[in-house]
Scaffold this motif. Sequence first.
Motif, PDB file in Angstrom:
ATOM      1  N   ARG A  69       0.850  -1.194   0.000  1.00 19.55           N
ATOM      2  CA  ARG A  69       0.000   0.000   0.000  1.00 19.55           C
ATOM      3  C   ARG A  69       0.881   1.237   0.000  1.00 19.55           C
ATOM      4  O   ARG A  69       1.974   1.228   0.565  1.00 19.55           O
ATOM      5  CB  ARG A  69      -0.897   0.036   1.238  1.00 19.55           C
ATOM      6  CG  ARG A  69      -1.941  -1.047   1.236  1.00 19.55           C
ATOM      7  CD  ARG A  69      -2.798  -0.963   2.456  1.00 19.55           C
ATOM      8  NE  ARG A  69      -2.035  -1.535   3.568  1.00 19.55           N
ATOM      9  CZ  ARG A  69      -2.377  -1.456   4.831  1.00 19.55           C
ATOM     10  NH1 ARG A  69      -3.458  -0.816   5.174  1.00 19.55           N
ATOM     11  NH2 ARG A  69      -1.646  -2.001   5.768  1.00 19.55           N
ATOM     12  N   LEU A  70       0.383   2.276  -0.612  1.00 16.33           N
ATOM     13  CA  LEU A  70       1.044   3.578  -0.599  1.00 16.33           C
ATOM     14  C   LEU A  70       0.090   4.519   0.114  1.00 16.33           C
ATOM     15  O   LEU A  70      -1.026   4.750  -0.337  1.00 16.33           O
ATOM     16  CB  LEU A  70       1.335   4.043  -2.020  1.00 16.33           C
ATOM     17  CG  LEU A  70       2.277   5.216  -2.188  1.00 16.33           C
ATOM     18  CD1 LEU A  70       3.609   4.992  -1.497  1.00 16.33           C
ATOM     19  CD2 LEU A  70       2.520   5.498  -3.655  1.00 16.33           C
ATOM     20  N   ILE A  71       0.517   5.039   1.251  1.00 17.36           N
ATOM     21  CA  ILE A  71      -0.355   5.824   2.126  1.00 17.36           C
ATOM     22  C   ILE A  71       0.142   7.260   2.181  1.00 17.36           C
ATOM     23  O   ILE A  71       1.333   7.504   2.318  1.00 17.36           O
ATOM     24  CB  ILE A  71      -0.353   5.228   3.546  1.00 17.36           C
ATOM     25  CG1 ILE A  71      -0.757   3.761   3.501  1.00 17.36           C
ATOM     26  CG2 ILE A  71      -1.270   6.034   4.465  1.00 17.36           C
ATOM     27  CD1 ILE A  71      -0.448   3.001   4.771  1.00 17.36           C
ATOM     28  N   GLN A  72      -0.782   8.195   2.104  1.00 15.32           N
ATOM     29  CA  GLN A  72      -0.459   9.615   2.248  1.00 15.32           C
ATOM     30  C   GLN A  72      -1.166  10.115   3.487  1.00 15.32           C
ATOM     31  O   GLN A  72      -2.371   9.954   3.633  1.00 15.32           O
ATOM     32  CB  GLN A  72      -0.947  10.377   1.025  1.00 15.32           C
ATOM     33  CG  GLN A  72      -0.760  11.858   1.133  1.00 15.32           C
ATOM     34  CD  GLN A  72      -1.399  12.550  -0.048  1.00 15.32           C
ATOM     35  OE1 GLN A  72      -1.324  12.078  -1.165  1.00 15.32           O
ATOM     36  NE2 GLN A  72      -2.027  13.667   0.204  1.00 15.32           N
ATOM     37  N   LYS A  73      -0.423  10.701   4.412  1.00 16.33           N
ATOM     38  CA  LYS A  73      -1.002  11.180   5.668  1.00 16.33           C
ATOM     39  C   LYS A  73      -0.500  12.585   5.948  1.00 16.33           C
ATOM     40  O   LYS A  73       0.679  12.870   5.772  1.00 16.33           O
ATOM     41  CB  LYS A  73      -0.601  10.238   6.801  1.00 16.33           C
ATOM     42  CG  LYS A  73      -1.254  10.551   8.108  1.00 16.33           C
ATOM     43  CD  LYS A  73      -0.887   9.520   9.146  1.00 16.33           C
ATOM     44  CE  LYS A  73      -1.529   9.874  10.469  1.00 16.33           C
ATOM     45  NZ  LYS A  73      -1.137   8.939  11.514  1.00 16.33           N
ATOM     46  N   ALA A  74      -1.407  13.468   6.385  1.00 17.06           N
ATOM     47  CA  ALA A  74      -1.030  14.849   6.717  1.00 17.06           C
ATOM     48  C   ALA A  74      -0.108  14.843   7.927  1.00 17.06           C
ATOM     49  O   ALA A  74      -0.314  14.100   8.883  1.00 17.06           O
ATOM     50  CB  ALA A  74      -2.273  15.676   7.002  1.00 17.06           C
ATOM     51  N   ASN A  75       0.914  15.684   7.881  1.00 15.15           N
ATOM     52  CA  ASN A  75       1.856  15.830   8.984  1.00 15.15           C
ATOM     53  C   ASN A  75       1.624  17.200   9.611  1.00 15.15           C
ATOM     54  O   ASN A  75       1.992  18.220   9.036  1.00 15.15           O
ATOM     55  CB  ASN A  75       3.289  15.689   8.476  1.00 15.15           C
ATOM     56  CG  ASN A  75       4.300  15.655   9.595  1.00 15.15           C
ATOM     57  OD1 ASN A  75       4.002  16.002  10.733  1.00 15.15           O
ATOM     58  ND2 ASN A  75       5.506  15.235   9.272  1.00 15.15           N
ATOM     59  N   SER A  76       1.009  17.227  10.783  1.00 11.43           N
ATOM     60  CA  SER A  76       0.636  18.499  11.412  1.00 11.43           C
ATOM     61  C   SER A  76       1.860  19.304  11.850  1.00 11.43           C
ATOM     62  O   SER A  76       1.797  20.526  11.940  1.00 11.43           O
ATOM     63  CB  SER A  76      -0.275  18.245  12.601  1.00 11.43           C
ATOM     64  OG  SER A  76       0.372  17.416  13.541  1.00 11.43           O
ATOM     65  N   ASP A  77       2.970  18.646  12.133  1.00  9.27           N
ATOM     66  CA  ASP A  77       4.185  19.356  12.563  1.00  9.27           C
ATOM     67  C   ASP A  77       4.750  20.240  11.462  1.00  9.27           C
ATOM     68  O   ASP A  77       5.075  21.401  11.685  1.00  9.27           O
ATOM     69  CB  ASP A  77       5.268  18.368  13.017  1.00  9.27           C
ATOM     70  CG  ASP A  77       4.845  17.575  14.240  1.00  9.27           C
ATOM     71  OD1 ASP A  77       3.934  18.043  14.962  1.00  9.27           O
ATOM     72  OD2 ASP A  77       5.413  16.502  14.471  1.00  9.27           O
ATOM     73  N   SER A  78       4.865  19.683  10.265  1.00 12.27           N
ATOM     74  CA  SER A  78       5.497  20.419   9.166  1.00 12.27           C
ATOM     75  C   SER A  78       4.487  21.110   8.248  1.00 12.27           C
ATOM     76  O   SER A  78       4.871  21.933   7.428  1.00 12.27           O
ATOM     77  CB  SER A  78       6.354  19.458   8.334  1.00 12.27           C
ATOM     78  OG  SER A  78       5.537  18.527   7.656  1.00 12.27           O
ATOM     79  N   GLY A  79       3.229  20.735   8.348  1.00 18.72           N
ATOM     80  CA  GLY A  79       2.222  21.286   7.449  1.00 18.72           C
ATOM     81  C   GLY A  79       2.219  20.584   6.102  1.00 18.72           C
ATOM     82  O   GLY A  79       1.426  20.900   5.234  1.00 18.72           O
ATOM     83  N   GLY A  80       3.082  19.616   5.933  1.00 15.20           N
ATOM     84  CA  GLY A  80       3.159  18.861   4.684  1.00 15.20           C
ATOM     85  C   GLY A  80       2.503  17.501   4.832  1.00 15.20           C
ATOM     86  O   GLY A  80       1.521  17.344   5.550  1.00 15.20           O
ATOM     87  N   PHE A  81       3.074  16.515   4.146  1.00 16.20           N
ATOM     88  CA  PHE A  81       2.526  15.171   4.156  1.00 16.20           C
ATOM     89  C   PHE A  81       3.641  14.154   4.312  1.00 16.20           C
ATOM     90  O   PHE A  81       4.806  14.429   4.032  1.00 16.20           O
ATOM     91  CB  PHE A  81       1.775  14.881   2.847  1.00 16.20           C
ATOM     92  CG  PHE A  81       0.567  15.724   2.665  1.00 16.20           C
ATOM     93  CD1 PHE A  81      -0.655  15.336   3.186  1.00 16.20           C
ATOM     94  CD2 PHE A  81       0.639  16.923   1.974  1.00 16.20           C
ATOM     95  CE1 PHE A  81      -1.773  16.124   3.025  1.00 16.20           C
ATOM     96  CE2 PHE A  81      -0.471  17.718   1.810  1.00 16.20           C
ATOM     97  CZ  PHE A  81      -1.685  17.317   2.334  1.00 16.20           C
TER      98      PHE A  81
END
Length: 180
Positions: free
Chosen positions: A24-36
Amino acid sequence: METLKGYLKKRGNQISSAVKPRVRLIQKANSDSGGFRVSCLATGFYPRHINLTLFRDEQPVSDHEITGGDLLPNADGTYQMRKSLEISAADKHRYTCSATHLSLDNKLDVTLEFEFKSMIPSILIVLALVLMFGTGAVIYKWKQGASSKSAYFAASSSEESLKTTSKHKTQQEAVVKETS
């Protein structure tokens, strides 16, 4: 030695069989950096050797950008591996996770194309839910206020009717006294 041979005989099929990985290829928001964080995950495979590669626009991502990559055992005797990459919110590249394993005839590729358009329905759903709950809360508060006011007026009007009733009784008694 006989115990080991007996165990090997019982578990021989399990040891010699290859189990395909689920990739699986998962994309998750990263709240620390504002990116993913884009993560390539292969799990449930046996034997343990696997080649897991993360591609950006069909070019392998360099190892110094990737975190993880450790082979970990699962409780059922299979293995798992995860490789992750931090990307910015403005990143519009195409990412592919590629796995080669003994159980696979060919390599297995899973692709993720990051586009803002794919996030629009999710954002609209969240906004609609917030709007619905907000409207519901306002209506609930309004009804609570209206019901407490109507209860107050009902009590007030019943007190007034008691006063009016006692006033009428007093007037009737006065009339009765005058006629007698």
